[in-house]
Design a protein around this motif. Structure first.
Motif, PDB file in Angstrom:
ATOM      1  N   SER A  10      65.648  14.750  34.956  1.00 57.02           N
ATOM      2  CA  SER A  10      66.060  16.100  34.600  1.00 57.02           C
ATOM      3  C   SER A  10      64.997  17.112  34.991  1.00 57.02           C
ATOM      4  CB  SER A  10      66.305  16.204  33.089  1.00 57.02           C
ATOM      5  OG  SER A  10      67.253  15.270  32.649  1.00 57.02           O
TER       6      SER A  10
ATOM      7  N   THR B 102      70.603  17.422  35.489  1.00 54.79           N
ATOM      8  CA  THR B 102      70.304  15.998  35.450  1.00 54.79           C
ATOM      9  C   THR B 102      70.916  15.305  36.654  1.00 54.79           C
ATOM     10  OG1 THR B 102      70.275  16.022  33.027  1.00 54.79           O
ATOM     11  CG2 THR B 102      70.506  13.879  34.083  1.00 54.79           C
TER      12      THR B 102
ATOM     13  N   LYS C  61      69.438  23.166  32.184  1.00 58.94           N
ATOM     14  CA  LYS C  61      68.931  21.808  32.408  1.00 58.94           C
ATOM     15  C   LYS C  61      69.883  21.084  33.346  1.00 58.94           C
ATOM     16  CE  LYS C  61      67.948  17.491  30.016  1.00 58.94           C
ATOM     17  NZ  LYS C  61      69.137  16.694  30.341  1.00 58.94           N
TER      18      LYS C  61
ATOM     19  N   ASN D 163      69.209  13.848  25.038  1.00 62.36           N
ATOM     20  CA  ASN D 163      70.116  14.985  25.215  1.00 62.36           C
ATOM     21  C   ASN D 163      71.303  14.904  24.263  1.00 62.36           C
ATOM     22  OD1 ASN D 163      68.419  15.772  27.289  1.00 62.36           O
ATOM     23  ND2 ASN D 163      69.678  14.842  28.876  1.00 62.36           N
TER      24      ASN D 163
ATOM     25  N   GLN E 254      78.074  22.562  28.493  1.00 60.15           N
ATOM     26  CA  GLN E 254      77.665  21.231  28.929  1.00 60.15           C
ATOM     27  C   GLN E 254      78.731  20.731  29.906  1.00 60.15           C
ATOM     28  OE1 GLN E 254      76.943  18.412  25.804  1.00 60.15           O
ATOM     29  NE2 GLN E 254      76.204  16.849  27.183  1.00 60.15           N
TER      30      GLN E 254
ATOM     31  N   LEU F  20      61.470  19.073  26.969  1.00 63.72           N
ATOM     32  CA  LEU F  20      62.558  19.169  27.939  1.00 63.72           C
ATOM     33  C   LEU F  20      62.289  20.273  28.945  1.00 63.72           C
ATOM     34  CD1 LEU F  20      65.656  18.652  28.729  1.00 63.72           C
ATOM     35  CD2 LEU F  20      66.139  20.462  27.086  1.00 63.72           C
TER      36      LEU F  20
ATOM     37  N   THR G 146      72.199  17.542  21.195  1.00 64.29           N
ATOM     38  CA  THR G 146      73.527  18.149  21.111  1.00 64.29           C
ATOM     39  C   THR G 146      74.135  17.923  19.736  1.00 64.29           C
ATOM     40  OG1 THR G 146      73.901  17.858  23.485  1.00 64.29           O
ATOM     41  CG2 THR G 146      75.846  18.164  22.109  1.00 64.29           C
TER      42      THR G 146
END
Length: 356
Positions: free
Chosen positions: A348, A343, A341, A224, A317, A271, A228
C-alpha cells in the motif's frame, strides 16, 4: 424504554460509576507505533487468571442488559439486535456450558478471537478475557481458527447472520468468518488490544491476520479491515461495561474502548507513511482538485482504493477498481482534506489530496 434511550441511559451509568482510573493513560503521549508501545507498557502487567475463571468473569462482563435486557449471556454470534434471540444461555447455570454440541443453542463456550492455536494455548493469552468471548459452541466450532473477514457467498450462516466463506477483501482470498455489523467494531477493538498487549510476542506467531512484526503486527489487508470495522461500528455501552468488568477481573483495560482515537493515531499514521517500491510511481492528479474528482495513474493494477478522512473515517472503499490504461478515476468527492490509500499485491501507499 426503547433501545435508543436505553443505550443513552446505560452510557450515562457507565460514565458515572466506572470511570477510567485517574492517571491510567498518563504515559500514553506518543503517536504511531511509539504510542502502541506505551500502551503495551500500561496494560502488560495484568493479573492472569485460570481458563476456567473466565466463566466467573462472564457473570459480570457479558450479560445482556443492552438488547432483551434479560441478564442472559450476551453472545455476539447469536444475538439479534432488532428482535428476540433464537436461544439464550444462563450466565450462572453450569449446564449451559459446553459440553457436547451438535446444533446451535446446545451450549456456550469460550471463543478466542485470536485462535489459541496461534500461541499454543500458552498463558496468559489463553485466559485473557479481553479477547475471549462467550459464544455458542456450534458457531464457535464453525468459525474454527479462520481469520475474520468479509463474505459475499457464505457456505454456512448462523441463525443471527454470522457467515463463513471465502474472503472478498483485497489481499486475502482464504476462508474467513464475518460477524454481523452490530459487533464488527467490538471484534476489531478486541484484536487491536490483543496485538498491543502481546507486542513482545506477536512477531513470532503465524496466522493470516498477522504479519510477523511487533509494530504493525497485523497483515495489511486485515489491518485495513479492522480500521474499517472500528470506524463503522463505534464503541458501544456494552463494550464500556465489559471493559470495566474485565478491569475488575484481571486488572487491565482495553485502551481502544477507552480512547477510540488511539486506533487512528497508531495504525492510521503508520498507514500514511507506508511507501513501497512497487507503488512508488503512482501519480494522483489534479491535486488540489476543483472538480470533485481525481485521477490515479499507476503502473501496477490496483486491488483497492480507499478515501479516508483525517480522523480515520473511510468515506469510499473501492475493491477491484476498473482502470483505463492504468488510469483510475474517483468521483463524487466531497470538499475536504483526505488521505487516499491505494493497494496492489498486498502493498500500500498513501497520498494526501485536497478537494476544493
Amino acid at each position: 424504554m426503547n433501545k435508543l434511550y436505553l443505550s443513552a441511559f446505560l452510557m450515562s451509568v457507565a460514565t458515572a460509576f466506572a470511570q477510567i482510573p485517574q492517571g491510567y493513560y498518563n504515559t500514553a503521549t506518543g503517536t504511531g507505533y511509539t504510542l502502541k508501545t506505551q500502551l503495551y507498557n500500561i496494560i502488560k502487567g495484568h493479573n492472569a487468571k485460570s481458563y476456567n475463571a473466565l466463566y466467573t468473569c462472564y457473570q459480570t462482563s457479558d450479560r445482556d442488559y443492552f438488547y432483551e435486557n434479560d441478564g442472559t449471556i450476551l453472545d455476539i454470534y447469536s444475538e439479534k439486535p432488532d428482535g428476540p434471540d433464537y436461544y439464550n444461555y444462563s450466565a450462572t447455570n453450569t449446564g449451559d456450558r459446553c459440553g457436547n454440541y451438535s446444533n446451535e443453542g446446545d451450549c456456550f463456550n469460550r471463543e478466542h478471537l485470536m485462535p489459541q492455536s496461534v500461541f499454543n494455548e500458552a498463558s496468559p493469552m489463553v485466559s485473557d478475557a479481553h479477547h475471549i468471548l462467550p459464544t455458542d459452541g456450534k458457531v464457535n466450532g464453525m468459525r474454527s481458527n479462520f481469520a475474520f473477514g468479509k463474505v459475499s457467498n457464505p457456505t454456512w450462516t448462523s441463525r443471527n447472520g454470522s457467515k463463513l466463506g471465502n474472503n472478498v477483501t483485497a489481499g486475502y482470498s482464504g476462508k474467513v468468518f464475518e460477524p454481523i455489523d452490530e459487533f464488527k467494531g467490538d471484534v476489531a477493538r478486541c484484536l487491536l488490544y490483543f496485538v498491543t498487549r502481546y507486542e513482545d510476542k506477536v512477531a513470532n506467531w503465524n496466522h493470516a491476520m498477522l504479519n510477523n512484526t511487533s509494530n504493525q503486527a497485523l497483515s495489511n489487508w486485515f489491518k485495513n479491515l479492522l480500521l474499517t470495522w472500528h470506524n463503522q461500528d463505534p464503541v458501544s455501552p456494552r463494550e464500556i461495561a465489559r471493559n470495566n468488568a474485565i478491569y475488575t477481573f484481571q486488572g487491565n483495560r482495553n485502551p481502544f474502548i477507552d480512547h477510540p482515537e488511539y486506533v487512528e493515531m497508531i495504525w492510521g499514521q503508520a498507514l500514511a507513511t507506508e511507501t513501497f517500491e512497487a507503488l512508488a510511481n503512482i501519480n494522483v492528479y489534479p491535486n488540489p482538485s476543483n472538480t470533485n474528482r481525481i485521477n490515479i495513474q499507476s503502473e501496477k493494477e490496483l486491488d483497492e482504493i480507499m478515501l479516508i478522512t483525517l480522523n480515520g473515517q473511510v468515506i469510499q472503499q473501492i475493491n477491484k477498481p476498473v482502470g483505463n490504461q492504468g488510469t483510475y478515476t474517483v468521483e463524487n468527492l466531497p470538499q475536504g482534506f483526505y488521505l487516499i490509500k491505494m493497494t496492489a499485491d498486498s502493498q500500500s501507499t498513501t497520498k494526501k489530496v485536497i478537494i476544493n
